[in-house]
Write a protein that holds these residues in place. Structure first.
Motif, PDB file in Angstrom:
ATOM      1  N   MET A  91       0.836  -1.203   0.000  1.00  0.00           N
ATOM      2  CA  MET A  91       0.000   0.000   0.000  1.00  0.00           C
ATOM      3  C   MET A  91       0.874   1.257   0.000  1.00  0.00           C
ATOM      4  O   MET A  91       1.822   1.372   0.784  1.00  0.00           O
ATOM      5  CB  MET A  91      -0.921   0.006   1.221  1.00  0.00           C
ATOM      6  N   VAL A  92       0.535   2.173  -0.908  1.00  0.00           N
ATOM      7  CA  VAL A  92       1.261   3.446  -1.009  1.00  0.00           C
ATOM      8  C   VAL A  92       0.256   4.580  -1.051  1.00  0.00           C
ATOM      9  O   VAL A  92      -0.898   4.405  -1.478  1.00  0.00           O
ATOM     10  CB  VAL A  92       2.144   3.487  -2.277  1.00  0.00           C
ATOM     11  N   SER A  93       0.690   5.739  -0.595  1.00  0.00           N
ATOM     12  CA  SER A  93      -0.184   6.909  -0.620  1.00  0.00           C
ATOM     13  C   SER A  93       0.060   7.704  -1.886  1.00  0.00           C
ATOM     14  O   SER A  93       1.172   7.720  -2.426  1.00  0.00           O
ATOM     15  CB  SER A  93       0.058   7.788   0.610  1.00  0.00           C
ATOM     16  N   CYS A  94      -0.966   8.341  -2.373  1.00  0.00           N
ATOM     17  CA  CYS A  94      -0.840   9.181  -3.557  1.00  0.00           C
ATOM     18  C   CYS A  94       0.107  10.341  -3.243  1.00  0.00           C
ATOM     19  O   CYS A  94      -0.021  10.986  -2.189  1.00  0.00           O
ATOM     20  CB  CYS A  94      -2.214   9.697  -3.969  1.00  0.00           C
ATOM     21  N   PRO A  95       1.064  10.613  -4.118  1.00  0.00           N
ATOM     22  CA  PRO A  95       2.038  11.676  -3.826  1.00  0.00           C
ATOM     23  C   PRO A  95       1.443  13.082  -3.887  1.00  0.00           C
ATOM     24  O   PRO A  95       2.047  14.020  -3.369  1.00  0.00           O
ATOM     25  CB  PRO A  95       3.101  11.474  -4.906  1.00  0.00           C
TER      26      PRO A  95
END
Length: 667
Positions: A91-95
């Motif tokens: 899971m990654v956050s939108c930059p």
């Protein structure tokens, strides 16, 4: 510009950047960049790294960062689908936090940008932006003509223009690129070159040290505009730059010279691979080309006819004694200097040489002393002098690692070539006429075709006497689909034309050959030589062919390879006599490899390197990869390397070298 995949700014050749929302399992971490794996590659020793990280690491090293075992990039494999799926689910956050607060799986981030992210839309990372970037990407069928290259210079060139560095005027540079690769006339190219500035940054690559350089090209398919020779099937072994054209990528960068050896290409090891394998790797399209190169350390030996190469590589202490049968006998040891350790190391042992037959010394041994002289901090040059000064015995004290590892090659000293006891130089041996270089097979064929009076044969030829700087046979470079030759199908691209209707085509210019081919009636009889490449059976046969090799070769216009020329019969050789004169203590300025050895048979003598400022260099006609056929009229076939070296050392006054020169493979 922001990356359309991760939404962050980074160079095209660098890894994507992500903001992970959870702690990532250590098994999914690359231990080079210490970030979650991207495009993971598995090594044979069982470790996994990012493709970009491992590639960059192997540009300068030859071992696994975890256990220091030997790693060759070509043997690494893409990780399993399971590993890739686990990575894509991180899971990654939108930059674009000021516009979007979404958290998505890493594998879905690019789709998120294109379909639902307001921040991506704000910064232009939409489908339209992606489509525009693809439309602007280089066309796979774009022209490879070197003459059409843009006039812009690299950053290295800008530096050069601000300095007083005079550079070198090397006769192996050509003012024009390959005629068959360009639609411009030679005169146009020559005139355009007069007004063009090129960097002269040769000094940035030090002699005797392995150097890694990065070359950027806007068009990943833009050819390098160089010619290469060498390969493991020849005595040259390494891939060597023979020729650099002033219009090309390599010339614009300004750091490389003819004679430089290419050891790695984007981390892929080509130090000891067949010529065509190295060619396929060098032809792979890329925006960033990372070359690992070696410019040999060279020094002149007083009263020596040759300039000695300075070559390269990298183990509880013991004593070894090697016996010489005569003061001139060579030991067959290649010594090098390392970057991270002082002293001298054994890089290689020549097969059949004194050291190899004795069997006590090994590659990677560190030389601590020679004949009682402390050499723990010595140089390869001083080691060579101590060995050469010994008349009967050479005493070595060496140390050896308990676990072998492949070292970083930095500096080398000359090969000691003799494979056995010195003997009078034989003029010929029984098998001297047989070449050990089985690069191609040739067979003659006679083809009769019929055509209409107004019809052309439908083929294009190249070569001929005084073809640029080489005298070549007439050969077919293309066959027109549907034409007379195409319909008959027996004459093929790459065939060498020997005569037409009984008129000899050997030794004629291209224009004369074209006139003879056009001046034919309805019946045309062609005698041709068909060449077919042999598969090189090397220890590297286990290596897979590089990806996209087939596509690359199909999209490129055909041109003859250097190994094709090597396989031609002797009657097609155009020999030239070159007269050199040296003073009483000077060097002729070139090094040779090859010759007769008991264990390997007879091989031609090749010119391996040329030293600046020497007679061979100043003459300008001798190139790396040339074959030395005779010295003062004496045939070199069947002569041992040590014998020819001694002969060249002892000759005085004018020395006539009979040489055949074939153009290296064009890239």
């Amino acid at each position: 510009p922001l990356c359309v995949t991760c939404g962050q700014a980074h160079l095209p050749e660098e890894n994507h950047l992500y903001s992970y929302t959870e702690e990532v399992d250590d098994d999914l971490i690359c231990h080079i960049c210490l970030q979650p794996l991207l495009q993971p590659l598995d090594t044979l020793c069982g470790h996994t790294f990012c493709t970009a990280c491992l590639t960059n690491f192997l540009v300068e090293k030859d071992f696994c960062p975890m256990d220091r075992k030997l790693v060759i990039l070509q043997t690494c494999r893409k990780s399993s689908i399971l590993v890739n799926n686990l990575l894509d689910k991180l899971m990654v956050s939108c930059p674009f936090t000021e516009h979007c607060s979404e958290v998505v799986q890493r594998g879905h981030l690019e789709q998120h940008f294109q379909t639902q992210c307001k921040g991506a839309s704000h910064y232009g990372l939409t489908k339209e932006r992606k489509r525009r970037s693809q439309d602007c990407s280089p066309d796979h069928d774009s022209s490879l003509a070197v003459a059409a290259l843009g006039p812009e210079l690299s950053a290295a060139a800008a530096i050069a223009l601000m300095t007083d560095e005079p550079g070198l005027v090397n006769p192996a540079f050509s003012p024009t690129s390959e005629e068959s690769q360009s639609g411009s006339s030679p005169g146009d190219l020559h005139r355009s070159n007069r007004n063009r500035s090129f960097p002269r940054l040769y000094h940035l690559i030090p002699d005797g040290e392995i150097t890694c350089i990065k070359i950027n090209r806007t068009d990943p398919h833009e050819n390098l505009a160089i010619r290469i020779v060498g390969g493991s099937e020849t005595p040259l072994v390494h891939i060597i730059i023979q020729h650099i054209y002033r219009d090309g990528v390599i010339a614009r960068d300004g750091r490389l010279l003819p004679g430089d050896m290419i050891l790695k290409v984007n981390g892929m090891d080509i130090k000891n691979v067949p010529h065509n394998y190295a060619l396929s790797i060098l032809k792979q399209p890329c925006h960033v080309l990372r070359l690992t190169v070696l410019r040999e350390q060279r020094y002149r030996c007083r009263n020596s006819g040759l300039s000695l190469d300075a070559h390269c590589n990298r183990d509880d202490s013991f004593h070894v004694v090697l016996n010489k049968s005569s003061p001139d006998e060579q030991l067959g040891i290649k010594l090098v200097r390392k970057a991270d350790e002082p002293g001298v190391f054994i890089f290689n042992l020549l097969e059949g040489g004194v050291a190899a037959r004795d069997g006590q010394l090994q590659e990677n041994d560190r030389v601590l002393a020679i004949n009682g002289h402390d050499h723990r901090y010595g140089s390869p040059e001083s080691a060579a002098q101590l060995i050469q000064a010994s008349e009967k015995q050479v005493h070595f004290v060496v140390s050896r690692q308990t676990r072998q590892q492949t070292p970083d090659i930095l500096q080398e000293t000359g090969w000691s070539y003799s494979g056995g006891s010195p003997q009078p130089c034989p003029a010929e041996r029984n098998n001297a006429g047989k070449s050990a270089l089985h690069t191609v097979t040739c067979h003659e064929k006679v083809v009769s075709v019929w055509k209409d009076h107004t019809e052309s044969l439908g083929m294009t030829v190249a070569g001929g006497a005084s073809h640029r700087e080489w005298d070549l046979p007439i050969y077919v470079i293309s066959v027109e689909p549907g034409g007379v030759i195409s319909r008959d199908s027996r004459i093929k691209t790459g065939d060498i034309l020997l005569n037409v209707n009984g008129i000899d085509l050997t030794g004629v210019s291209r224009s004369e050959a074209v006139a003879l081919l056009k001046n034919t009636n309805s019946s045309v009889v062609l005698k041709a030589l068909e060449t077919r490449a042999c598969e090189a059976q090397e220890e590297r046969d286990c290596l897979p062919p590089p990806e996209a090799t087939q596509a690359t070769s199909e999209s490129s216009e055909w041109s003859p390879s250097w190994v094709m020329w090597l396989g031609l019969p002797r009657y097609l050789y155009t020999c030239k006599d070159i007269v050199l004169r040296r003073n009483t203590s000077g060097s002729l300025g070139f090094s040779i490899v090859g010759g007769y050895e008991e264990h390997t048979g007879n091989k031609p003598f090749f010119i391996k390197s040329i030293v600046g400022g020497t007679p061979a260099y100043n003459d300008g006609r001798i190139r790396c990869g040339d074959i030395l056929l005779a010295v003062n009229g004496r045939n070199t076939s069947g002569i041992m390397h040590a014998c020819l070296a001694r002969m060249l050392k002892e000759l005085k006054g004018k020395i006539t070298l009979t040489i055949v020169s074939w153009p290296g493979t064009f890239l």
